[in-house]
Design an enzyme around this catalytic site. Sequence first.
Site, PDB file in Angstrom:
ATOM      1  N   ASP A 137      66.392  31.447  53.564  1.00 44.93           N
ATOM      2  CA  ASP A 137      67.304  32.108  52.641  1.00 44.93           C
ATOM      3  C   ASP A 137      68.716  31.893  53.183  1.00 44.93           C
ATOM      4  OD1 ASP A 137      68.393  33.448  50.541  1.00 44.93           O
ATOM      5  OD2 ASP A 137      67.085  35.183  50.686  1.00 44.93           O
TER       6      ASP A 137
HETATM    7  C1  NOJ Z   1      70.218  34.752  48.638  1.00 47.47           C
HETATM    8  C2  NOJ Z   1      69.048  35.269  47.861  1.00 47.47           C
HETATM    9  O1  NOJ Z   1      68.302  36.172  48.642  1.00 47.47           O
HETATM   10  C3  NOJ Z   1      68.132  34.167  47.363  1.00 47.47           C
HETATM   11  O2  NOJ Z   1      67.154  34.733  46.543  1.00 47.47           O
HETATM   12  C4  NOJ Z   1      68.927  33.126  46.649  1.00 47.47           C
HETATM   13  O3  NOJ Z   1      68.067  32.134  46.135  1.00 47.47           O
HETATM   14  C5  NOJ Z   1      69.931  32.538  47.607  1.00 47.47           C
HETATM   15  N1  NOJ Z   1      70.837  33.588  48.048  1.00 47.47           N
HETATM   16  C6  NOJ Z   1      70.726  31.403  46.985  1.00 47.47           C
HETATM   17  O4  NOJ Z   1      71.584  31.881  46.039  1.00 47.47           O
END
Ligand code: NOJ
Length: 762
Positions: free
Chosen positions: A287
Amino acid sequence: MKRSSFILLHTCLTVLFFSCFLCSAQRKTIDQKVDSVLRLMTLDEKIGQMNQYNGDWDATGPITKDGDKQNQVKKGMLGSMLNVTGVDHTRTLQELAMQSRLKIPLLFGQDIIHGYRTIFPIPLAEAASWDLDAIEQSSRIAAIEAAAAGIHWTFAPMVDIARDPRWGRVMEGAGEDTYLGSMIARARVKGFQGKGLGNTDAIMACAKHFAAYGAAVGGRDYNSVDMSLRQLHEIYLPPFKSAADAGAATFMNSFNDLNGIPATGNRYLQRDILKGQWKFKGFVVSDWGSVGEMIQHGYAKNNYEAAKLAANAGSDMDMESRSYIQNLAKLVKEGKVSTNVIDDAVRRILKKKFEMGLFDDPFRFCNEEREKAQWNNEINLKIEREIARKSIVLLKNDLVQGSRLLPLQLSRIKGQQSSEPAKIAFIGPLVKSIKDHLGFWSYDWPDDTARVSSLWDAFEHRLQSQAKMFYAKGCNIADTSRAGFAEAVDAASQSNIIIMYVGEARDMTGEAKSKSNLHLPGVQEELIKAVMATGKPVILLIGAGRPLIFNWAADNVSAILYTWWLGTRGAEAIADVLFGDYDPSGKLPISFPREEGQIPIYYNHYNTGRPATSDSDRFYRSSYLDLSIYPKYEFGYGLSYTTFQYSDLKLSKKRIKANEKIDVSLQLSNTGSYAGEEVVQLYLQDRFGSVVRPVKELKDFQKINLKPGESKIIHFTIDKEKLSFFNDQLRWVAEPGEFVLMIGSSSKDIRLKDEFELVSRE
Ligand code: NOJ
């Protein structure tokens, strides 16, 4: 030999040689192709593939400001970018990648959570439809539109089970139930990936957030998760397994630590379970920044160690923390990360690029014509409206003086004899709102205000001059001013009926939107009371991304619809349902608490040694002194304009061996006067187990469409799989014993019940 014959022979041989060469090249499997690229790569180029950057948009396009990122693309030091969309922009960047030594194409990833140009209901709302075909179709359309805009990869579906509505990301998932969540996970993966990677309308799915992110302590985003491995395997992992089995190309790990180990550095999750037991062949992306965040977790001392822990644990691509690009080469040289680990990660990433056809043509997603055709696609919008209608949940439609307020009938509203048009007041802070319909995780297109209708617009368009419409905002969503109440009461007093539209603002749920107070924000419930005091009939619409608490309204307003955030045609869909063009069929995919103090609250709890049968059983199931233990609205709940009768439950057998099946049949009849759809829910309880089993668990469901007066025989099959659970050794077993079968219209409203016995293990 004559010269001409020689030339002919030579030409034939050459053609034969090249066609054999081509054939064998074509026959090369993707794995062989991957290996042949891998052999050419330097260590730095390999690590580059494991690196992903954000697009850093500015007015003129992506990454124009950050020359460093551009140079890295040209040097082949980047495998993927996120947040770069549009044929133009993706082409520009892909062209830079084509200047790199090995011309390995970039992957463009994006959060396509519930639509791209056509915005569909938020995932929690779509889950309320319990309509797997519809959900697959919405993901399909999202993929088609996104792929046409140059995107290869969505960071969806989010398949985290969420039993805590304080957690803002509850809006992104399928709610609290493992079975429903698993079915929806599969439908979404199938939708995104369509007929398979390699088609230019298929994008890679990404099951996230691996794992247990939805169980953050206190419902606070990014918080720790501590749970038994049995609960992890039984409740939280199955939707991920379902996504993997459906062929999800990628997984994303999560921000949380799980039992003390950050998911990003969690070998048990990524290596042992995902890539080991489940034999997942795709790749895992971290993430955002979660590799580097292991320092703050107190798990890695610095980025060097973070990169080592994450890569060794099976996290293949680093989203935006730069830990890999800055440290992996050194880690390999110092023997802390093996070349096998690097090669395995790079193989997985390259394989997806091959499967997507990007090595054949890196620009195959860059087609302006296709992009234009998908930009305002009327068919997609029509389908969106249909799915939005299916996602609305009718919470209440009581009899008022012998009749129900819904569906709306203008003649009844104004009185049969009256020659005057009906007078309808629209009151509430959401009546004229537009963007809120789109919900969190949707794009802000510059023309949204022109292309999306407010509820007011949708009704105006529909009613024309058939009714007189009054409007009063009454109050804002979240502030405390009651200055608009008088105007609202005045509008109500002049009308025959009032439609109130209250709830949250779009950005009150979503990432980093945890809340401790789930009551209707601001003074909205007071506004409802003031309007109700006029004595006029009120229909209440609640727009929100999560379950809200609105007890006074629930007890006093006679007609209530939960409308979530329904997307681009959301307002039209609400009007369709209010007028009875579509009979509401949504069922809650998550329990609605009475008060925050009940959270976490979910239907599939254990009985405990002191099962409560009512709130007055004080010494039972840890009742509260000051609060009911029952939810306000239970999982699976939702009404219809029509009525359904369940009858004739039959089990083909009452005793089965593990290799046998039971055919369960029942008759469902539409006994009301509207055509409608009912979600028939099948729950099981394993009465005694080597570990205690929940009071009931959803094991199957069917959504059935019936005309008034129509009946249908419905069949379900009970097999070993449905009777199995994880025992204390984490083995998936079905244990002989008695089972209770319950068929109902919700987890509480059980209409038919029987018992059967499993008599053998095998
Ligand atoms: C953080 C989020 O937790 C995740 O779900 C997302 O895909 C990413 N950022 C990218 O935007």
